[in-house]
Design an enzyme around this catalytic site. Structure first.
Site, PDB file in Angstrom:
ATOM      1  N   GLU A 182      47.127  44.501  41.420  1.00  0.00           N
ATOM      2  CA  GLU A 182      46.504  43.752  40.320  1.00  0.00           C
ATOM      3  C   GLU A 182      46.671  42.280  40.658  1.00  0.00           C
ATOM      4  O   GLU A 182      47.761  41.729  40.510  1.00  0.00           O
ATOM      5  CB  GLU A 182      47.211  44.067  38.990  1.00  0.00           C
ATOM      6  CG  GLU A 182      47.186  45.532  38.582  1.00  0.00           C
ATOM      7  CD  GLU A 182      45.895  45.917  37.875  1.00  0.00           C
ATOM      8  OE1 GLU A 182      44.944  45.105  37.857  1.00  0.00           O
ATOM      9  OE2 GLU A 182      45.837  47.034  37.344  1.00  0.00           O
ATOM     10  N   LYS A 210      61.162  45.253  40.026  1.00  0.00           N
ATOM     11  CA  LYS A 210      61.603  43.949  40.541  1.00  0.00           C
ATOM     12  C   LYS A 210      60.836  42.895  39.749  1.00  0.00           C
ATOM     13  O   LYS A 210      59.678  42.610  40.031  1.00  0.00           O
ATOM     14  CB  LYS A 210      61.278  43.841  42.034  1.00  0.00           C
ATOM     15  CG  LYS A 210      62.209  42.942  42.823  1.00  0.00           C
ATOM     16  CD  LYS A 210      62.216  41.485  42.412  1.00  0.00           C
ATOM     17  CE  LYS A 210      61.055  40.686  42.950  1.00  0.00           C
ATOM     18  NZ  LYS A 210      61.015  39.299  42.412  1.00  0.00           N
ATOM     19  N   CYS A 267      45.892  36.244  34.610  1.00  0.00           N
ATOM     20  CA  CYS A 267      45.011  36.714  35.685  1.00  0.00           C
ATOM     21  C   CYS A 267      43.576  36.805  35.199  1.00  0.00           C
ATOM     22  O   CYS A 267      42.641  36.498  35.924  1.00  0.00           O
ATOM     23  CB  CYS A 267      45.490  38.071  36.178  1.00  0.00           C
ATOM     24  SG  CYS A 267      45.674  39.265  34.866  1.00  0.00           S
ATOM     25  N   GLU A 271      41.408  30.111  42.102  1.00  0.00           N
ATOM     26  CA  GLU A 271      42.186  30.383  40.892  1.00  0.00           C
ATOM     27  C   GLU A 271      43.168  29.225  40.700  1.00  0.00           C
ATOM     28  O   GLU A 271      44.039  28.996  41.543  1.00  0.00           O
ATOM     29  CB  GLU A 271      42.949  31.696  41.052  1.00  0.00           C
ATOM     30  CG  GLU A 271      43.650  32.106  39.770  1.00  0.00           C
ATOM     31  CD  GLU A 271      44.494  33.364  39.936  1.00  0.00           C
ATOM     32  OE1 GLU A 271      45.248  33.433  40.912  1.00  0.00           O
ATOM     33  OE2 GLU A 271      44.385  34.251  39.081  1.00  0.00           O
TER      34      GLU A 271
END
Ligand code: NAD
Length: 487
Positions: free
Chosen positions: A256, A181, A290, A389
C-alpha cells in the site's frame, strides 16, 4: 504522571509472546512530539534479535492454542478487542495526537476506526467460506481458506491505528499470527493496542510488536525466512525494497504505497457539495495521507469559481498544536517539513500562483513542524508539484477543456490510488469510473467516510493487493483445493 504510568507499560520495550521485553542491545530511540519538537519519551530500538524472537513466538502460537482456535473464537476475541479499544478511545486519541501531531478530533476518529475494524473483522471471521466445485464422476472437490502462517506488518506513522486495524485485524481474523513493526516516528498506539488485545484475551504470540528503525527491525522482518506474508504500507522506494527482500523467501507481499489522487470537477458539478471534500481531502492530517487529494482538476468554465471558493475555505484554516484541535496540526518531523517547504520553494522559483494559504496561529511553538496549507495554481500537469507526492498540505489546481483531457491528466502520473468525480451526468460518471486508473473511484463524494468495508489499494506505483473490507480476508489467506475420489 510518567508516560509509562499513563500507558501501563514501558514504551521502551517490545511486546513479544505476551511479555514486555527490553531489546537485547539495550538501545532506545527518542520519541518527539511534532507539535513542540520536544522529546516525550523513548521507544525500543528493536533489531534482528527481537524480530527473530517475535517470529518464533508467532510460530509457537500457531502450533498452540491460537492455531487451534475456531473462526468463531477468533471473531469473539476481535470483537472484544474492538470494545476495549472503544473504552480506551480518549487515551488512544491523546497518544496519537502527542505522537503524530494529529488534531485531537482526527486522532479520535482514527481510534474509533480501529475499533470498527475489529468489529468488522470480528464479525467476518466465521463468514469466509470455501466452495464445492463440480468435477468428474466419482469426485467431490472443495476449497479451504487457510492462514498464511506468520504475517509481517510494516506500518507508517501517518495513520498507525487505521493501518494496524485493517491489516492486523484481517490477518488475525483468518488465523494468522502477526509481527508488527510500527514506524519509529509513531509507536505508542501500536504498543497500546497490543496491551488492549492482550487484555481482551488474544493468546500470547498471536500479536507481537517490535518498534525499531526501518533498516534494522523492518529489514529483519521482511527478510526473515519464517515470515509467510508481508503487508507493507509506506513509500514507493521502501515498498520496492520490501518486495525484493520478500522475493528471496518467495513470500507474498501486499504493498500500500503513495498517491497523487485527483478530484475532477465538471461544469455541472454540485459545487456546494463538492467544496468541503475538495479542501478537506487535501489538508486532513496535514496532507500526510496516502489518499490525499492533492490534484484538483477543474473544467475551464468553473476554474475561477472553484479557486475563489476554495480560497475562502483556505482563508479560514488554522494550523497549530494537536492538543488545540484546530484544522491542521504540524507535520511529523523537521525532515518532512523541509521536504514540503522545498516543493513550495520550487513553486516560488517557477513563478506559480499561490492562490490561497491557511494561517499558522501566532502562539504555535517554535519547535513544532508547522506549514501553512497552500493551494497552487498556474502550473501544467507535467510540473513536479502536479506529479510528485508532496505529503504535506499542498494542493494544485489544474484546468481541463474536455472529458478526454480530464482523464488523460488524471491518469498522467505514476500513481493510481483514489479518484473523485464531481458531475451530475450519469453517463460520464460511468465512463470515468471505468477509464480512471485507481483502486477506488468516488462519484460525488471522496473517501466515503473512511469506509472500513470498502476494499482499498492501488494500481501502478500505488501498490498492489487489497486491504479493508472482505477482500482483505482473501489476501490474508491461502486457497487450498481438495479433490476426493470416492468412486
Ligand atoms: P516509509 O516507507 O519511509 O516507512 C514506512 C515503514 O517502513 C516504517 O515503519 C519504516 O520504519 C519502514 N521501513 C523503512 N525502511 C525499511 C526497510 N528497508 N525495510 C523494511 N521496512 C522499512 O514511509 P513513511 O514516510 O513512513 O510514510 C509515508 C508513505 O507511506 C507515503 O508515500 C504514503 O503515501 C504512504 N502511505 C500509503 C498508504 C496506503 O494505504 N496506500 C497509507 C499510508 C501511507
Amino acid at each position: 504522571m510518567s508516560l509509562a504510568d499513563r500507558l501501563g507499560f514501558d514504551p521502551a520495550r517490545c511486546f513479544i509472546n505476551g511479555q514486555w521485553i527490553l531489546p537485547q542491545s539495550g538501545q532506545s530511540l527518542a520519541l518527539e512530539n511534532p507539535s513542540t519538537g520536544e522529546t516525550i519519551g523513548r521507544i525500543a530500538r528493536g533489531g534482528a534479535d527481537e524480530i527473530d524472537a517475535a517470529v518464533g513466538s508467532a510460530r509457537a502460537s500457531l502450533d498452540g492454542v491460537w492455531g487451534r482456535s475456531t473462526a468463531v473464537e477468533r471473531g469473539r476475541i476481535l470483537t472484544r478487542i474492538g470494545q476495549l479499544v472503544l473504552e480506551n478511545v480518549d487515551l488512544l486519541a491523546e497518544l496519537e495526537a502527542m505522537d503524530v501531531g494529529k488534531p485531537l478530533t482526527q486522532a479520535r476518529n482514527d481510534a474509533v476506526a480501529l475499533a470498527r475494524y475489529m468489529e468488522f473483522y470480528g464479525g467476518a471471521a466465521d463468514k469466509v467460506h470455501g466452495q464445492t466445485i463440480p468435477y468428474l464422476d466419482g469426485y467431490t472437490v472443495y476449497t479451504l481458506r487457510e492462514p498464511h502462517g506468520v504475517t509481517g506488518h510494516i506500518v507508517p506513522w501517518n495513520y498507525p491505528m487505521q493501518i494496524i486495524g485493517r491489516s492486523v485485524g484481517a490477518a488475525l481474523a483468518m488465523g494468522n499470527a502477526a509481527v508488527l513493526k510500527p514506524a519509529e516516528e509513531a509507536c505508542l498506539t501500536a504498543l497500546a493496542f497490543a496491551r488492549i488485545a492482550h487484555e481482551a484475551g488474544l493468546p500470547a504470540g498471536a500479536l507481537n510488536v517490535v518498534p525499531g528503525l526501518g533498516e534494522e527491525a523492518g529489514a529483519a522482518l521482511t527478510s526473515h525466512p519464517g515470515v509467510n506474508h508481508i503487508s507493507f504500507t509506506g513509500s514507493v522506494g521502501v515498498g520496492s525494497l520490501v518486495q525484493q527482500a520478500a522475493a528471496r523467501n518467495v513470500a507474498p507481499v501486499t504493498l500500500e504505497l503513495g498517491g497523487k489522487s485527483p478530484q475532477i470537477v465538471f461544469s455541472d458539478a454540485d459545487v456546494d457539495k463538492a467544496l468541503p471534500f475538495l479542501v478537506n481531502a487535501g489538508i486532513q492530517n496535514a496532507g500526510q495521507t496516502c489518499s490525499a487529494s492533492s490534484r484538483i482538476l477543474v473544467h475551464q468554465s468553473v476554474h475561477d469559481q472553484i479557486i475563489e471558493r476554495m480560497s475562502e475555505r483556505y482563508g479560514n484554516l488554522r494550523v497549530g498544536p494537536a492538543s488545540e484541535d484546530l484544522d491542521v496540526g504540524p507535520l511529523i518531523s523537521a525532515r518532512q517539513r523541509a521536504v514540503v517547504a522545498g516543493f513550495l520553494d520550487v513553486a516560488r522559483n517557477d513563478n506559480l500562483t499561490f492562490a490561497a494559504q491557511g494561517t499558522i496561529v501566532d502562539h504555535a511553538p517554535g519547535g513544532g513542524h508547522y506549514i501553512a496549507p497552500t493551494l497552487i495554481a498556474g502550473l501544467t500537469p507535467d510540473h513536479a508539484l502536479a506529479q510528485d507526492e508532496i505529503f504535506g498540505p499542498v494542493q494544485v489546481i489544474l484546468p481541463f477543456d474536455s472529458e478526454e483531457e480530464a482523464v488523460a491528466i488524471a491518469n498522467g502520473t505514476d500513481y493510481g490510488l483514489v479518484a473523485g468525480i464531481w458531475t451530475r451526468d450519469g453517463g460520464r460518471q460511468m465512463r470515468l469510473a471505468k477509464s480512471i486508473h485507481a483502486g477506488q473511484v468516488f462519484i460525488n463524494n471522496y473517501g466515503a467516510g473512511g469506509g472500513v468495508e470498502l476494499p482499498f489499494g492501488g494500481v501502478a506505483k500505488s501498490g498492489h493487493g487489497r486491504e479493508k473490507g472482505f477482500e482483505a480476508l482473501y489476501g490474508f489467506s491461502i486457497l487450498k483445493t481438495v479433490a476426493a475420489h470416492h468412486g
